[in-house]
Design a protein around this motif. Structure first.
Motif, PDB file in Angstrom:
ATOM      1  N   THR A  26       0.902  -1.286   0.161  1.00 55.81           N
ATOM      2  CA  THR A  26       0.046  -0.162  -0.013  1.00 55.81           C
ATOM      3  C   THR A  26       0.885   1.157   0.061  1.00 55.81           C
ATOM      4  OG1 THR A  26      -1.744  -1.279   1.394  1.00 55.81           O
ATOM      5  CG2 THR A  26      -1.814   0.909   1.162  1.00 55.81           C
ATOM      6  N   GLY A  27       1.806   1.249   0.960  1.00 56.67           N
ATOM      7  CA  GLY A  27       2.592   2.560   0.976  1.00 56.67           C
ATOM      8  C   GLY A  27       3.633   2.472  -0.219  1.00 56.67           C
ATOM      9  N   VAL A  44       8.603   5.894   5.605  1.00 54.32           N
ATOM     10  CA  VAL A  44       9.273   5.236   6.682  1.00 54.32           C
ATOM     11  C   VAL A  44       8.749   3.922   7.106  1.00 54.32           C
ATOM     12  CG1 VAL A  44      10.035   7.512   7.917  1.00 54.32           C
ATOM     13  CG2 VAL A  44       7.730   6.371   8.460  1.00 54.32           C
ATOM     14  N   ASP A  45       9.625   2.898   7.207  1.00 54.34           N
ATOM     15  CA  ASP A  45       8.908   1.635   7.790  1.00 54.34           C
ATOM     16  C   ASP A  45       9.864   1.249   8.810  1.00 54.34           C
ATOM     17  OD1 ASP A  45       7.359  -0.706   6.216  1.00 54.34           O
ATOM     18  OD2 ASP A  45       8.487  -1.254   7.947  1.00 54.34           O
ATOM     19  N   GLY A  52       5.809  -6.722   6.007  1.00 57.63           N
ATOM     20  CA  GLY A  52       4.429  -6.897   6.761  1.00 57.63           C
ATOM     21  C   GLY A  52       3.665  -8.002   6.037  1.00 57.63           C
ATOM     22  N   SER A  53       2.491  -7.949   6.100  1.00 61.56           N
ATOM     23  CA  SER A  53       1.668  -8.910   5.296  1.00 61.56           C
ATOM     24  C   SER A  53       1.713  -8.926   3.867  1.00 61.56           C
ATOM     25  CB  SER A  53       0.166  -8.682   5.751  1.00 61.56           C
ATOM     26  OG  SER A  53      -0.019  -7.310   5.522  1.00 61.56           O
ATOM     27  N   LEU A  60      -3.771 -13.268  -4.775  1.00 63.15           N
ATOM     28  CA  LEU A  60      -4.800 -13.359  -5.716  1.00 63.15           C
ATOM     29  C   LEU A  60      -5.531 -11.720  -5.876  1.00 63.15           C
ATOM     30  CD1 LEU A  60      -4.634 -16.023  -4.400  1.00 63.15           C
ATOM     31  CD2 LEU A  60      -7.220 -16.343  -4.774  1.00 63.15           C
ATOM     32  N   THR A 192      12.868   2.449  10.648  1.00 65.97           N
ATOM     33  CA  THR A 192      12.582   3.664  11.159  1.00 65.97           C
ATOM     34  C   THR A 192      11.036   3.709  11.641  1.00 65.97           C
ATOM     35  OG1 THR A 192      14.124   4.748  10.032  1.00 65.97           O
ATOM     36  CG2 THR A 192      12.457   6.260  11.055  1.00 65.97           C
ATOM     37  N   ALA A 222      -0.139   3.826   6.235  1.00 63.76           N
ATOM     38  CA  ALA A 222      -0.366   2.666   5.413  1.00 63.76           C
ATOM     39  C   ALA A 222       0.282   1.785   6.131  1.00 63.76           C
ATOM     40  CB  ALA A 222       0.330   2.851   3.807  1.00 63.76           C
ATOM     41  N   CYS A 223       0.283   1.717   7.394  1.00 60.43           N
ATOM     42  CA  CYS A 223       0.774   0.666   8.403  1.00 60.43           C
ATOM     43  C   CYS A 223       0.341  -0.534   8.590  1.00 60.43           C
ATOM     44  CB  CYS A 223       0.863   1.367   9.730  1.00 60.43           C
ATOM     45  SG  CYS A 223      -0.464   2.208  10.408  1.00 60.43           S
ATOM     46  N   GLY A 224      -0.654  -1.070   7.663  1.00 60.72           N
ATOM     47  CA  GLY A 224      -1.547  -2.207   7.742  1.00 60.72           C
ATOM     48  C   GLY A 224      -2.020  -2.382   8.971  1.00 60.72           C
ATOM     49  N   THR A 241      -4.479 -15.745   9.382  1.00 61.84           N
ATOM     50  CA  THR A 241      -4.332 -16.516   7.989  1.00 61.84           C
ATOM     51  C   THR A 241      -3.380 -17.599   7.656  1.00 61.84           C
ATOM     52  OG1 THR A 241      -5.630 -16.323   5.903  1.00 61.84           O
ATOM     53  CG2 THR A 241      -3.866 -14.793   6.782  1.00 61.84           C
ATOM     54  N   THR A 326      -1.232 -12.104   9.426  1.00 63.93           N
ATOM     55  CA  THR A 326      -2.168 -11.604  10.220  1.00 63.93           C
ATOM     56  C   THR A 326      -2.934 -10.428   8.995  1.00 63.93           C
ATOM     57  OG1 THR A 326      -1.093 -11.673  12.187  1.00 63.93           O
ATOM     58  CG2 THR A 326      -2.797 -10.179  12.102  1.00 63.93           C
ATOM     59  N   PHE A 327      -4.163 -10.499   9.050  1.00 67.08           N
ATOM     60  CA  PHE A 327      -4.739  -9.288   8.173  1.00 67.08           C
ATOM     61  C   PHE A 327      -6.114  -8.778   8.933  1.00 67.08           C
ATOM     62  CE2 PHE A 327      -8.390 -10.484   5.404  1.00 67.08           C
ATOM     63  CZ  PHE A 327      -8.276 -12.033   5.753  1.00 67.08           C
ATOM     64  N   VAL A 358      -5.898  -5.145  -3.873  1.00 65.22           N
ATOM     65  CA  VAL A 358      -6.917  -4.241  -5.127  1.00 65.22           C
ATOM     66  C   VAL A 358      -7.209  -3.105  -4.439  1.00 65.22           C
ATOM     67  CG1 VAL A 358      -9.119  -4.401  -5.904  1.00 65.22           C
ATOM     68  CG2 VAL A 358      -7.583  -6.355  -6.406  1.00 65.22           C
TER      69      VAL A 358
HETATM   70  C1  LIG Z   1      -1.503 -15.234   4.275  1.00 61.33           C
HETATM   71  C2  LIG Z   1      -2.088 -13.890   3.661  1.00 61.33           C
HETATM   72  C3  LIG Z   1      -2.667 -14.022   2.516  1.00 61.33           C
HETATM   73  C4  LIG Z   1      -3.149 -12.904   1.801  1.00 61.33           C
HETATM   74  N1  LIG Z   1      -3.799 -13.124   0.697  1.00 61.33           N
HETATM   75  C5  LIG Z   1      -4.196 -11.943  -0.092  1.00 61.33           C
HETATM   76  C6  LIG Z   1      -4.910 -12.163  -1.522  1.00 61.33           C
HETATM   77  O1  LIG Z   1      -4.821 -13.083  -1.962  1.00 61.33           O
HETATM   78  N2  LIG Z   1      -5.199 -11.134  -2.096  1.00 61.33           N
HETATM   79  C7  LIG Z   1      -5.147  -9.863  -1.626  1.00 61.33           C
HETATM   80  O2  LIG Z   1      -5.667  -8.726  -2.080  1.00 61.33           O
HETATM   81  N3  LIG Z   1      -4.546  -9.892  -0.243  1.00 61.33           N
HETATM   82  C8  LIG Z   1      -4.231 -10.842   0.728  1.00 61.33           C
HETATM   83  N4  LIG Z   1      -3.654 -10.534   1.665  1.00 61.33           N
HETATM   84  C9  LIG Z   1      -3.815  -9.590   2.375  1.00 61.33           C
HETATM   85  C10 LIG Z   1      -2.802  -8.522   1.821  1.00 61.33           C
HETATM   86  O3  LIG Z   1      -1.384  -8.956   1.757  1.00 61.33           O
HETATM   87  C11 LIG Z   1      -2.883  -7.013   2.405  1.00 61.33           C
HETATM   88  O4  LIG Z   1      -3.894  -6.641   2.309  1.00 61.33           O
HETATM   89  C12 LIG Z   1      -1.413  -6.246   2.070  1.00 61.33           C
HETATM   90  O5  LIG Z   1      -0.400  -7.083   1.848  1.00 61.33           O
HETATM   91  C13 LIG Z   1      -1.427  -5.297   2.897  1.00 61.33           C
HETATM   92  O6  LIG Z   1      -0.466  -4.317   2.528  1.00 61.33           O
HETATM   93  P1  LIG Z   1      -0.064  -3.011   3.364  1.00 61.33           P
HETATM   94  O7  LIG Z   1       1.070  -2.280   2.724  1.00 61.33           O
HETATM   95  O8  LIG Z   1      -1.286  -2.156   3.587  1.00 61.33           O
HETATM   96  O9  LIG Z   1       0.372  -3.562   4.850  1.00 61.33           O
HETATM   97  P2  LIG Z   1       1.860  -4.367   5.402  1.00 61.33           P
HETATM   98  O10 LIG Z   1       2.438  -5.171   4.147  1.00 61.33           O
HETATM   99  O11 LIG Z   1       1.514  -4.977   6.602  1.00 61.33           O
HETATM  100  O12 LIG Z   1       2.671  -3.079   5.427  1.00 61.33           O
HETATM  101  C14 LIG Z   1       2.525  -2.307   6.528  1.00 61.33           C
HETATM  102  C15 LIG Z   1       4.105  -1.703   7.000  1.00 61.33           C
HETATM  103  O13 LIG Z   1       3.785  -0.735   7.997  1.00 61.33           O
HETATM  104  C16 LIG Z   1       5.005  -0.801   8.701  1.00 61.33           C
HETATM  105  N5  LIG Z   1       4.774  -0.260   9.917  1.00 61.33           N
HETATM  106  C17 LIG Z   1       3.672  -0.394  10.853  1.00 61.33           C
HETATM  107  N6  LIG Z   1       3.683   0.415  11.750  1.00 61.33           N
HETATM  108  C18 LIG Z   1       4.755   1.126  11.608  1.00 61.33           C
HETATM  109  C19 LIG Z   1       4.916   2.467  12.037  1.00 61.33           C
HETATM  110  N7  LIG Z   1       4.675   3.080  13.302  1.00 61.33           N
HETATM  111  N8  LIG Z   1       6.410   3.203  11.616  1.00 61.33           N
HETATM  112  C20 LIG Z   1       6.881   2.681  10.584  1.00 61.33           C
HETATM  113  N9  LIG Z   1       6.556   1.617  10.068  1.00 61.33           N
HETATM  114  C21 LIG Z   1       5.255   0.943  10.155  1.00 61.33           C
HETATM  115  C22 LIG Z   1       5.339  -2.292   8.847  1.00 61.33           C
HETATM  116  O14 LIG Z   1       6.665  -2.585   9.164  1.00 61.33           O
HETATM  117  C23 LIG Z   1       4.815  -2.661   7.431  1.00 61.33           C
HETATM  118  O15 LIG Z   1       6.030  -2.985   6.670  1.00 61.33           O
HETATM  119  C24 LIG Z   1      -3.250 -11.530   2.423  1.00 61.33           C
HETATM  120  C25 LIG Z   1      -2.643 -11.502   3.555  1.00 61.33           C
HETATM  121  C26 LIG Z   1      -2.144 -12.770   4.170  1.00 61.33           C
HETATM  122  C27 LIG Z   1      -1.087 -12.555   5.599  1.00 61.33           C
END
Ligand SMILES: Cc1cc2nc3c(=O)[nH]c(=O)nc-3n(C[C@H](O)[C@H](O)[C@H](O)COP(=O)(O)OP(=O)(O)OC[C@H]3O[C@@H](n4cnc5c(N)ncnc54)[C@H](O)[C@@H]3O)c2cc1C
Length: 386
Positions: A26-27, A44-45, A52-53, A60, A192, A222-224, A241, A326-327, A358
């Motif tokens: 996302t970020g 920053v991450d 992360g996730s 998919l 960071t 965008a911290c998941g 999951t 985790t999600f 998506v």
């Molecule tokens: C096993 C599994 C299967 C999945 N399958 C699918 C799928 O088939 N299709 C689909 O669309 N989605 C799927 N998902 C969900 C999808 O992976 C997530 O929606 C997506 O990866 C989220 O991305 P993100 O960047 O928002 O979060 P993340 O990838 O979790 O990134 C968040 C980042 O924020 C950083 N962060 C958090 N807090 C701070 C802070 N205070 N300071 C700095 N950094 C920070 C973390 O270190 C991390 O790197 C799945 C998830 C899992 C776990």
């Protein structure tokens, strides 16, 4: 995860237009969209980008939400539900053009989506659902039990089959996007943690991190699933999951490189084929802690393995690896994108739900417009107060 990821250790500059907290998919998408529009971005991450996730994801790409279209209409009203489905369908093509621009396929490949009726009593509902999807311009058809078995070699009571789906490598895409954003002036700082944001005396937001401060006009969170509890949007729950991947098999069967499969049972399981390997996931449990989640891996892997044998009884492949992640999920299975309640310069970009990736692409478009001061027609679609 450290291996194979490029090293992004930029230095924190004193000021920028937008700080993005989190360098997952996302970020990275938001950073790329903003940097492409000439916005000065710092990402920053607290860990290594993508770890992360995003790194755990089976990736998919589906237009179908965890709530079916007719269920979503009931929950959120016709216009919002239809728009969300249509936007999600358009996002599949959005990824295709994005990887085309990046010059790295990032494992993107088109697939058909097969949404299996897990129980006989789901058939009528899925038939109506297929008609509703066609009615809003989404290509879909209901296949009966025999058609699903002959075309795809799958058991079941019938399925909605749609050509609009894909798979991708989210970690590779994250890296490619951060690379491009960096060449456009973005600064990515790993290891960071963003700790605090407060209004600066001279205006703007002062973001304090474990490596100093940066002054910004706006912040994108965008911290998941690690949203600080004090601003947590309130409509989310966390799930553990589980997923497994098989060794490469000589004959991946009739599904090979053609389709992704999921089902109407809740919690559901899903299957994708990655060349000669099968990846199966699902069977979510409520999240309690990383330790309890990981302790459940052997049990959940056995459940997934039985499901694999049910869906692909002729497959001869051993399980090579299994993992958990985790999600977050909202009760309407939509993401949270837009202003944090009570603020106008801090935005959530939380791609929650089974379609997280998506939604991340949609978040990038909506938040780019917000940061540029434009009102996007869908700006309130995923608002926290919807
Ligand atoms: C096993 C599994 C299967 C999945 N399958 C699918 C799928 O088939 N299709 C689909 O669309 N989605 C799927 N998902 C969900 C999808 O992976 C997530 O929606 C997506 O990866 C989220 O991305 P993100 O960047 O928002 O979060 P993340 O990838 O979790 O990134 C968040 C980042 O924020 C950083 N962060 C958090 N807090 C701070 C802070 N205070 N300071 C700095 N950094 C920070 C973390 O270190 C991390 O790197 C799945 C998830 C899992 C776990």
């Amino acid at each position: 995860v450290r291996h194979g990821l490029h090293d992004v250790r930029g230095r924190l500059p004193p000021r920028c237009d937008v700080v993005i907290v989190g360098a997952g998919i996302t970020g990275a998408l938001v950073a790329d969209a903003l940097a492409g529009a000439g916005v000065a971005v710092v990402v920053v991450d607290r860990r290594v980008p993508g770890s992360g996730s995003t790194a755990a994801s089976t990736a998919l790409l589906q237009y179908e939400l965890d709530l079916e279209l007719l269920q979503l209409i009931e929950k959120t009203g016709y216009h919002r539900a239809v728009r969300v489905y249509q936007r999600a369908a358009a996002a599949i093509a959005g990824f295709e053009s994005l990887v085309g621009e990046l010059g790295d396929g990032c494992g993107f490949a088109r697939r058909q989506s097969i949404y299996l009726a897990s129980r006989r009593r789901d058939i009528d509902r899925l038939q109506r659902e297929a008609v509703a999807r066609v009615g809003i311009g989404i290509e879909a058809r209901f296949c009966n039990e025999i058609e699903v078995a002959t075309e795809f070699g799958l058991p079941g009571h019938g399925a909605i089959v749609s050509p609009c789906a894909a798979v991708i490598d989210p970690l590779r895409l994250t890296r490619a996007l951060l690379d491009r954003a960096t060449t456009r002036g973005a600064v990515v700082v790993e290891w960071t943690t963003a700790i605090l944001a407060e209004t600066a005396p001279a205006g703007g937001l002062l973001v304090t991190t474990t490596r100093g401060s940066v002054l910004a006009d706006r912040i994108v969170l965008a911290c998941g699933y690690e949203v600080p509890p004090c601003i947590e949007p309130g409509m989310t729950s966390l799930h553990s999951t589980f997923a497994l991947v098989t060794e490469p098999c000589d004959d991946p069967g009739p599904l090979a490189d053609r389709a992704i499969v999921w089902e109407s049972a809740r919690p559901y399981s899903y299957l994708r084929n990655d060349g000669r390997r099968m990846i199966l996931g699902g069977f979510d449990l409520p999240f309690r802690s990383p330790a309890l989640r990981d302790a459940a891996i052997p049990r959940q892997t056995r459940r997934l393995e039985s499901q694999l044998h049910r869906w692909q009884p002729d497959l001869l492949a051993r399980i090579e690896y299994s993992w958990a992640g985790t999600f977050g999920e909202t009760d309407d299975s939509m993401p949270v994108i837009g202003p944090v309640e009570g603020t106008d310069r801090i935005d959530f970009a939380l791609g929650y739900g089974g379609n997280g990736i998506v939604f991340s692409l949609i978040a990038a478009e909506l938040l780019r417009d917000r940061c540029l001061g434009r009102v996007h027609p869908d700006h309130a679609l995923f608002d926290q107060r919807r």
